[in-house]
Design an enzyme around this catalytic site. Structure first.
Site, PDB file in Angstrom:
ATOM      1  N   GLY A  36       3.066  -8.582  -6.029  1.00  0.00           N
ATOM      2  CA  GLY A  36       2.634  -7.610  -5.038  1.00  0.00           C
ATOM      3  C   GLY A  36       1.202  -7.840  -4.595  1.00  0.00           C
ATOM      4  O   GLY A  36       0.652  -8.931  -4.726  1.00  0.00           O
ATOM      5  N   ASP A  37       0.571  -6.793  -4.093  1.00  0.00           N
ATOM      6  CA  ASP A  37      -0.776  -6.930  -3.540  1.00  0.00           C
ATOM      7  C   ASP A  37      -1.878  -6.886  -4.590  1.00  0.00           C
ATOM      8  O   ASP A  37      -2.986  -7.381  -4.347  1.00  0.00           O
ATOM      9  CB  ASP A  37      -1.029  -5.827  -2.516  1.00  0.00           C
ATOM     10  CG  ASP A  37      -1.033  -4.441  -3.162  1.00  0.00           C
ATOM     11  OD1 ASP A  37      -0.010  -4.087  -3.768  1.00  0.00           O
ATOM     12  OD2 ASP A  37      -2.043  -3.723  -3.052  1.00  0.00           O
ATOM     13  N   THR A  74       0.381   1.341 -10.037  1.00  0.00           N
ATOM     14  CA  THR A  74      -0.794   0.512 -10.204  1.00  0.00           C
ATOM     15  C   THR A  74      -2.042   1.301 -10.619  1.00  0.00           C
ATOM     16  O   THR A  74      -2.207   2.439 -10.213  1.00  0.00           O
ATOM     17  CB  THR A  74      -1.080  -0.165  -8.851  1.00  0.00           C
ATOM     18  OG1 THR A  74       0.088  -0.853  -8.418  1.00  0.00           O
ATOM     19  CG2 THR A  74      -2.220  -1.141  -8.945  1.00  0.00           C
ATOM     20  N   GLY A 121       3.392  -2.790  -2.025  1.00  0.00           N
ATOM     21  CA  GLY A 121       2.617  -4.015  -2.041  1.00  0.00           C
ATOM     22  C   GLY A 121       2.847  -4.974  -0.909  1.00  0.00           C
ATOM     23  O   GLY A 121       1.902  -5.574  -0.382  1.00  0.00           O
ATOM     24  N   THR A 177      -3.179   0.864  -3.970  1.00  0.00           N
ATOM     25  CA  THR A 177      -1.926   1.154  -4.672  1.00  0.00           C
ATOM     26  C   THR A 177      -0.888   1.603  -3.666  1.00  0.00           C
ATOM     27  O   THR A 177      -1.183   2.356  -2.741  1.00  0.00           O
ATOM     28  CB  THR A 177      -2.114   2.238  -5.748  1.00  0.00           C
ATOM     29  OG1 THR A 177      -0.841   2.545  -6.333  1.00  0.00           O
ATOM     30  CG2 THR A 177      -2.715   3.512  -5.182  1.00  0.00           C
ATOM     31  N   GLY A 178       0.335   1.116  -3.830  1.00  0.00           N
ATOM     32  CA  GLY A 178       1.393   1.509  -2.894  1.00  0.00           C
ATOM     33  C   GLY A 178       2.423   0.420  -2.710  1.00  0.00           C
ATOM     34  O   GLY A 178       2.687  -0.370  -3.622  1.00  0.00           O
TER      35      GLY A 178
END
Length: 310
Positions: A206-207, A176, A230, A227-228
């Site tokens: 995702g997030d 991301t 989600g 970022t990661g």
């Protein structure tokens, strides 16, 4: 004088020093630097934080090195489904899109949702109809083709497995992208864009486009882009959690950001990082993984472009 500041990220994950060639490392750092300068130029000219974060994210979307826009990963169907969100801290106005295809810069479409519609979040077919109503040009799938991304997909194609773009091979995963900024008027903004997971199915989101989870801005507290992993960022409402700790518990930006990333997210099994800025131009960029592509610049004269934890 009111300070200005900007921070950007290009994903967090298994990024171990020494696993990448010097040429690749220079390439990614250069891409981050160009995006950083593009956003900071807006700020130093007196432009808005909203415009600055959009310009920075557009630059990252146009690079094949990051999992957003041109560099988006392949879905299980061999397509590219992209998500993006943008939010203004002064008004709490926001726009988000998800599951869009053929859009060169999804962050621009997200901003158009914010400014040219009465809605906040559009997805899939509806988001594409909205883009069509604004005469967006749709790019052919070939624009989004990248040999590395294709190889990532081939390793998972035909299986039920999926992977975060930054979580497998240590020399080839990038996730991301996002940007946060504080402008000379004291306003904050945050923007985030992603191509999601390799081999993702069922319209997974995702997030990144979820306000409060992967993206959030509020002049009372901070602007955050995450970022990661989600699913965990959604469960932890990570971006808003940082803001809450500042507003209701009185924590500083860095204290709140580190509490969320280094404790709360880990407690529920999530990994990743975030970038955040407050109205005083303070920046925090914590992560609980081996590395995070990140860069920042402030009117105090501070500038950094980093990948690893040291």
């Amino acid at each position: 004088m009111q300070p200005c500041a900007i921070a950007i990220h290009g994903g967090a994950g298994t990024l171990v020093k020494g696993m990448m060639t010097p040429e690749k490392e220079r390439g990614y750092k250069k891409a981050l630097e160009i995006a950083l300068e593009r956003g900071y130029f807006v700020l130093e000219q007196g432009g808005t934080a909203t415009e600055a974060v959009m310009q920075a994210v557009m630059e990252l979307e146009d690079s094949p090195l990051f999992n957003a826009g041109k560099g988006s990963v392949f879905t299980a169907d061999g397509t590219h489904e992209m998500d993006a969100a943008i939010m203004e801290g002064s008004t709490l106005n926001a726009g988000a899109v998800s599951l869009v295809t053929g859009i060169k810069n999804p962050i621009v479409l997200a901003r158009d949702v914010m400014e040219k519609s009465e809605h906040v979040f559009l997805a899939g077919e509806g988001a594409m109809k909205f883009a069509s109503s604004l005469d967006y040009s749709l790019l052919d799938e070939s624009y989004f083709y990248d040999a590395l991304r294709f190889q990532q997909w081939q390793e998972l194609k035909g299986t039920d497995a999926f992977q975060l773009d930054h979580s497998s091979k240590k020399d080839s995963k990038f996730g991301t992208v996002g940007a946060v900024a504080c402008d000379l008027h004291g306003n904050l903004a945050a923007a985030t864009s992603t191509g999601g997971m390799t081999n993702k199915r069922f319209g997974r989101i995702g997030d990144s486009p979820v306000l409060g989870a992967g993206n959030y801005a509020n002049n009372k507290t901070c602007a955050v882009s995450c970022t990661g992993s989600g699913e965990f960022f959604i469960r932890g409402v990570v971006a808003y959690d940082v803001s809450c700790l500042m507003e209701y518990k009185g924590l500083t930006l860095n204290e709140a950001a580190r509490e969320v990333i280094e404790k709360r997210l880990l407690d529920i099994g999530g990994d990743g990082g975030l970038i955040a800025v407050d109205v005083h131009g303070n920046i925090s960029m914590p992560f609980n993984t081996e590395g995070m592509y990140r860069a920042s610049k402030t009117s105090f004269g501070d500038q950094t472009v980093q990948i690893y934890s040291n």
